[in-house]
Design an enzyme around this catalytic site. Structure first.
Site, mmCIF file in Angstrom:
data_model
loop_
_atom_site.group_PDB
_atom_site.id
_atom_site.type_symbol
_atom_site.label_atom_id
_atom_site.label_comp_id
_atom_site.label_asym_id
_atom_site.label_seq_id
_atom_site.Cartn_x
_atom_site.Cartn_y
_atom_site.Cartn_z
ATOM 1 N N SER A 177 -11.281 -90.120 -7.563
ATOM 2 C CA SER A 177 -11.101 -88.930 -6.723
ATOM 3 C C SER A 177 -12.395 -88.130 -6.687
ATOM 4 C CB SER A 177 -10.007 -88.042 -7.333
ATOM 5 O OG SER A 177 -9.971 -86.778 -6.718
ATOM 6 N N TYR A 190 -5.887 -83.606 -14.767
ATOM 7 C CA TYR A 190 -6.031 -84.681 -13.757
ATOM 8 C C TYR A 190 -7.501 -85.026 -13.511
ATOM 9 C CZ TYR A 190 -5.939 -86.815 -9.076
ATOM 10 O OH TYR A 190 -6.119 -87.643 -7.981
HETATM 11 P P1 NAD Z 1 1.275 -91.242 -3.689
HETATM 12 O O1 NAD Z 1 2.205 -90.294 -4.315
HETATM 13 O O2 NAD Z 1 1.643 -91.803 -2.381
HETATM 14 O O3 NAD Z 1 0.969 -92.461 -4.653
HETATM 15 C C1 NAD Z 1 0.951 -92.358 -6.049
HETATM 16 C C2 NAD Z 1 1.896 -93.413 -6.576
HETATM 17 O O4 NAD Z 1 1.751 -93.485 -7.997
HETATM 18 C C3 NAD Z 1 3.363 -93.108 -6.337
HETATM 19 O O5 NAD Z 1 3.808 -93.621 -5.111
HETATM 20 C C4 NAD Z 1 4.031 -93.802 -7.511
HETATM 21 O O6 NAD Z 1 4.596 -95.030 -7.106
HETATM 22 C C5 NAD Z 1 2.897 -94.086 -8.472
HETATM 23 N N1 NAD Z 1 3.233 -93.578 -9.802
HETATM 24 C C6 NAD Z 1 3.069 -92.332 -10.279
HETATM 25 N N2 NAD Z 1 3.532 -92.244 -11.535
HETATM 26 C C7 NAD Z 1 3.984 -93.488 -11.852
HETATM 27 C C8 NAD Z 1 4.595 -94.046 -13.015
HETATM 28 N N3 NAD Z 1 4.795 -93.311 -14.124
HETATM 29 N N4 NAD Z 1 4.966 -95.341 -12.980
HETATM 30 C C9 NAD Z 1 4.764 -96.099 -11.871
HETATM 31 N N5 NAD Z 1 4.171 -95.632 -10.754
HETATM 32 C C10 NAD Z 1 3.807 -94.338 -10.759
HETATM 33 O O7 NAD Z 1 -0.118 -90.479 -3.598
HETATM 34 P P2 NAD Z 1 -1.614 -90.967 -3.306
HETATM 35 O O8 NAD Z 1 -2.327 -89.723 -3.021
HETATM 36 O O9 NAD Z 1 -1.666 -92.070 -2.354
HETATM 37 O O10 NAD Z 1 -2.096 -91.458 -4.734
HETATM 38 C C11 NAD Z 1 -2.742 -92.688 -4.961
HETATM 39 C C12 NAD Z 1 -3.985 -92.469 -5.802
HETATM 40 O O11 NAD Z 1 -4.905 -91.709 -5.050
HETATM 41 C C13 NAD Z 1 -3.760 -91.711 -7.109
HETATM 42 O O12 NAD Z 1 -4.454 -92.382 -8.149
HETATM 43 C C14 NAD Z 1 -4.411 -90.377 -6.854
HETATM 44 O O13 NAD Z 1 -4.916 -89.815 -8.036
HETATM 45 C C15 NAD Z 1 -5.506 -90.759 -5.890
HETATM 46 N N6 NAD Z 1 -6.079 -89.695 -5.073
HETATM 47 C C16 NAD Z 1 -5.302 -89.048 -4.144
HETATM 48 C C17 NAD Z 1 -5.870 -88.049 -3.381
HETATM 49 C C18 NAD Z 1 -5.082 -87.288 -2.343
HETATM 50 O O14 NAD Z 1 -5.554 -86.271 -1.842
HETATM 51 N N7 NAD Z 1 -3.888 -87.720 -1.976
HETATM 52 C C19 NAD Z 1 -7.220 -87.707 -3.546
HETATM 53 C C20 NAD Z 1 -7.970 -88.384 -4.487
HETATM 54 C C21 NAD Z 1 -7.383 -89.375 -5.246
#
Ligand code: NAD
Ligand code: MG
Length: 285
Positions: A177, A190
């Site tokens: 991120s 985080y």
């Molecule tokens: P999202 O909620 O769609 O995806 C995250 C997924 O993590 C969930 O769907 C869930 O299935 C999984 N998860 C969480 N806890 C879990 C557990 N205990 N066991 C099994 N699965 C689990 O959101 P996203 O934003 O697509 O997140 C994906 C990645 O992107 C993450 O690593 C997040 O840190 C990163 N990220 C997101 C953003 C943003 O703005 N959305 C920015 C930077 C990084």
């Protein structure tokens, strides 16, 4: 091209469903076109039910890869939508629900993936947990643990279990991120995990380069996913989400899919230990 703030407040319980978001995110369901770039490859994507992981899963399937997605049991309805799209792409898709804060489940997830796909060539450590808390004093030991277990321990456990199965030409991709580089005051725990993801990539790339296994990461900025609306941001910040970027809006998961394809594709064979940014004009790298 895509929705811009203001957005409606829309709290959900963790982990949240993409189907309940307003507007529903674009994961490339209608737009992503494949061209056989990952034909015959076998991918495990954690958190592949929604958000960035779903966008990668759709793209991988349309590029010809078979795909296992991991997710939490509460997310079955989101996962079912993805599995249907994988099948419609003509690829094999399997869902393996379970909680990756358990080491035992992480090992099961990999073992079952190998059983279902006959191996693994692409491991995407993408699942993540993010809860905004204003003060360090209000982060409970239990909450700190969940963030560390999900974002640091699970990728370690899953990668350790997968490594014996990865042949030369395989790839590992981590979702880090912008928080790794420019951490927000209310994402204290985080942000540390996302910095750890960067070190994971850079160290492991050196360790696995001689084995022909590439390790890279992606550092997204604000992306419209349930992670953010289910406590990743305070609801006031959801209203303005993405406004501070030069593009004036959050990214949609679909806009990151091609990065995950590029990193998985053997044509990127000299890229390892790299972190690719996708942040709408702000942040690093
Ligand atoms: P999202 O909620 O769609 O995806 C995250 C997924 O993590 C969930 O769907 C869930 O299935 C999984 N998860 C969480 N806890 C879990 C557990 N205990 N066991 C099994 N699965 C689990 O959101 P996203 O934003 O697509 O997140 C994906 C990645 O992107 C993450 O690593 C997040 O840190 C990163 N990220 C997101 C953003 C943003 O703005 N959305 C920015 C930077 C990084
Ligand atoms: Mg989800």
């Amino acid at each position: 091209m895509y929705p811009a703030p203001p957005f409606n407040k829309q709290p959900q319980e963790v982990p949240g469903l993409a189907s309940k978001m307003d507007p529903v995110p674009d994961h490339g369901e209608k737009s992503y076109k494949g061209s056989g770039r990952l034909a015959g490859r076998r991918a495990l994507i954690t958190g592949g039910d929604s958000g960035i992981g779903r966008a990668a899963a759709i793209a991988y399937a349309r590029e010809g890869a078979d795909v296992v997605i991991g997710y939490l049991p509460q997310e079955q309805s989101d996962a079912d939508e993805v599995l249907k799209l994988i099948e419609e792409a003509g690829s094999k898709g399997f869902g393996i629900p379970g909680d990756i804060t358990s080491r035992e489940f992480c090992e099961t997830l990999v073992a079952q993936t190998v059983e279902k796909l006959g191996g693994i060539d692409i491991l995407v450590n993408n699942a993540g947990h993010q809860q905004a808390v204003d003060s360090l004093l209000d982060i409970s030991p239990e909450a700190f643990d969940v963030t560390m277990k999900t974002n640091i321990y699970a990728p370690f456990w899953i990668t350790k279990a997968a490594l014996p199965h990865l042949e030369p030409g395989s790839v590992i991709i981590s979702t880090s991120s912008v928080q790794a580089y420019d951490p927000s005051e209310n994402l204290f725990d985080y942000a540390q995990t996302k910095a750890a993801n960067v070190a994971f990539v850079k160290s492991l790339a050196k360790q696995l380069g001689p084995k022909g296994i590439r390790v890279n990461g992606v550092a997204p900025g604000p992306v419209w996913t349930p992670l953010q609306t289910s406590g990743g941001q305070p609801q006031d910040a959801i209203v303005e989400f993405g406004k501070a970027t030069p593009l004036g809006r959050p990214g949609q998961p679909a806009e990151l899919a091609s990065i995950y394809v590029q990193l998985a594709d053997g044509s990127a064979s000299y890229a390892t230990g790299q972190i690719y940014g996708a942040a709408g004009g702000n942040g690093h790298p």
